[in-house]
Design an enzyme around this catalytic site. Structure first.
Site, mmCIF file in Angstrom:
data_model
loop_
_atom_site.group_PDB
_atom_site.id
_atom_site.type_symbol
_atom_site.label_atom_id
_atom_site.label_comp_id
_atom_site.label_asym_id
_atom_site.label_seq_id
_atom_site.Cartn_x
_atom_site.Cartn_y
_atom_site.Cartn_z
ATOM 1 N N GLU A 173 0.842 -1.219 0.000
ATOM 2 C CA GLU A 173 0.000 0.000 0.000
ATOM 3 C C GLU A 173 0.872 1.261 0.000
ATOM 4 O OE1 GLU A 173 -3.189 -0.125 2.926
ATOM 5 O OE2 GLU A 173 -4.082 -1.872 1.954
ATOM 6 N N GLU A 295 -4.613 -8.929 0.092
ATOM 7 C CA GLU A 295 -5.373 -8.657 1.328
ATOM 8 C C GLU A 295 -6.827 -8.559 0.924
ATOM 9 O OE1 GLU A 295 -4.130 -5.445 3.900
ATOM 10 O OE2 GLU A 295 -2.029 -5.778 3.377
#
Ligand code: AHR
Length: 493
Positions: A173, A295
């Site tokens: 991220e 995820e």
């Protein structure tokens, strides 16, 4: 309610990579400390610090791959602090999840956990606050057979043979907790890191599998534009898909919330479709690019930083998982790995622990029902079922399915869900290009209330039971109770 399912054995979608059913474990809450690791001095039964109950439950599940050490934790992690003798470990602060990090569980403990579980390791490097040299040293520590500083360090720590870690994430991220980078900045960092890590391909037969951290839409398109053609530097491109913020908790929700959660799979499908299109386009330049969803899962408001992102897990989570995994199976041509967040005690866990007790969640059983799809060939499975309009205005199909045929072609595997809360479904199944022999076996997962869940006092409240199925020939009928999932293994003639 009535519905139809048509499975076309002549329309093959691709191989379902076993890594489709992977998981993710971050240094967060009680996932690692308390969940996987209790330390050698603990009264909880352990093998030199690794919990016996959780590692063996994951082994039974045939967990194929585990992503570590984060998550947001990864871009603030320094692997050297977590190797070597106990008295040389360097304690730190877990910045994002606001707790002390003893670094008792590091690379060697993680790789031992993977070997105990029988899964492949997937390691995420620190791009946000680390250096290329640090990341390269980590690859060398894990994989080098040469007489280098980091390979010597590994040997000194008792591991003479290289571990052979294949899967490496280049940051996590990086548009957010991994450095708040623009797509252009991340592409710049990615090219730099991956240039040197790619050069370590020779340390492993078949080379390393490098994964870039994506987001969605324009960000992803911009990232690829700024890769400036250096596409050989990535093998996987990842996106994250969290859902469920509208329900207060895993066990407190309205019926509308239930259908809305199932509707979220349609949104996930759109994100996966868009990413697949992008990767197909950029693969035309010669190097195959694969999608990774490293995820995903439910994230309810009850899971917050003070609670260590702990949440319960109900039958609803299992039904959502079945629909999501079915959707992932349908993308098996391009989607090669997914990792649910996060294994034990964090978000949509497959296991929960309390002291030395452990329970398997309904989500654990959902994964259990997909084990026979691993390595099989995905087949076209078209469902014709009534829909329900969810509060977000989406027409959500009430019945969901995916199908595969075993590598030797002798078994058809179906995973089905009836998400209707009160009506059973009579499902007419027709097979094209295949014929069922008698002797099908089924596993049915259901419970009187979709909010039902497993607790430490009632660990088996929601658990699949075996069911005899009368399947045969090219057409047969199956009945699914309300709020249920069924996996079927059907011998073929
Ligand atoms: O899984 C919890 C967090 O969610 C991860 O650390 C991060 O990558 C994501 O935002």
């Amino acid at each position: 309610m009535e519905a139809k399912l048509r499975v076309n054995a002549t329309q093959k979608l691709g191989t379902i990579n076993p890594n489709m059913y992977g998981n993710f474990a971050e240094h967060l809450g009680r996932c690692i400390y308390g969940g996987l690791w209790v330390g050698p001095k603990s009264t909880t039964p352990n093998d030199n610090g690794l919990r016996l109950d959780t590692t063996s439950a994951l082994r039974d599940l045939k967990l194929p791959i585990l992503r570590w050490p984060g998550g947001c934790f990864a871009d603030n992690y320094h692997w050297q602090w977590g190797v070597g003798p106990e008295d040389q470990r360097r304690p730190g602060h877990n910045l994002w999840w606001d707790r002390p990090e003893p670094n008792e569980f590091g690379t060697d403990e993680f790789l031992r956990a993977c070997s105990t579980i029988g899964c492949a390791p997937y390691v995420c490097t620190n791009v946000g606050s680390g250096t290329v040299e640090e990341a390269l040293g980590w690859v060398e520590y894990c994989n080098s057979a040469q007489d280098t500083y980091n390979a010597r360090l590994r040997r000194d720590n008792g591991h003479s043979a290289p571990y052979g870690v294949r899967y490496w994430g280049i940051g996590n991220e990086n548009y957010g907790c991994g450095g708040n980078m623009t797509p252009e900045q991340y592409a710049f960092e990615y090219r730099k890191y991956a240039t040197y890590i790619r050069a370590m391909d020779a340390t492993l037969d078949g080379g390393l599998f490098l994964v870039a951290a994506g987001l969605f839409g324009d960000y992803n398109a911009e990232f690829f534009r700024h890769m400036n053609g250096a596409l050989h530097l990535l093998d996987g491109f990842s996106i994250h898909l969290y859902v469920g913020g509208f329900s207060p908790s895993a066990t407190t929700f309205s019926d509308d919330d239930h259908y809305r959660l199932m509707g979220e799979v349609l949104g996930m499908n759109e994100a996966v479709d868009r990413a697949c299109h992008l990767l197909r386009y950029y693969s035309t330049f010669g190097h195959r690019l694969n999608l990774v969803v490293d995820e995903w899962g439910t994230w309810y408001p009850e899971a917050n930083v003070p609670s260590g992102l702990y949440q319960q897990n109900a039958l609803r989570d299992a039904l959502y998982t079945v629909c999501a995994l079915n959707m992932f199976n349908r993308h098996c041509e391009r989607l090669v790995m997914t990792n649910m967040a996060q294994t034990i005690n964090v978000l949509q866990s497959v296991l929960l622990t309390q002291g030395s007790q452990m329970v398997r969640t309904p989500t654990y059983w959902a994964y259990w029902m997909f084990r026979d799809h691993m390595g099989a060939t995905g087949l076209a499975a078209d469902v014709d079922a009534p829909t329900i309009k969810d509060v977000a205005g989406r027409e959500v199909p009430l019945v969901d399915a995916s199908a595969s045929v075993s590598p030797d072609g002798d078994k058809l595997v179906l995973t089905l869900a009836n998400i209707h809360l009160t009506e059973e479904v009579t499902l007419e199944v027709s097979l094209v290009g295949a014929s069922a022999a008698t002797g099908a076996t089924g596993l049915l997962l259901t419970s009187p209330d979709v909010r039902d869940h497993n607790t430490f006092d009632a660990p088996d409240a929601v658990k699949p039971r075996e069911m005899e199925i009368l399947a045969g020939g090219e057409a047969f009928t199956i009945t699914l109770p309300p709020a249920s999932a069924l996996s079927l293994s059907i011998p073929l003639c």
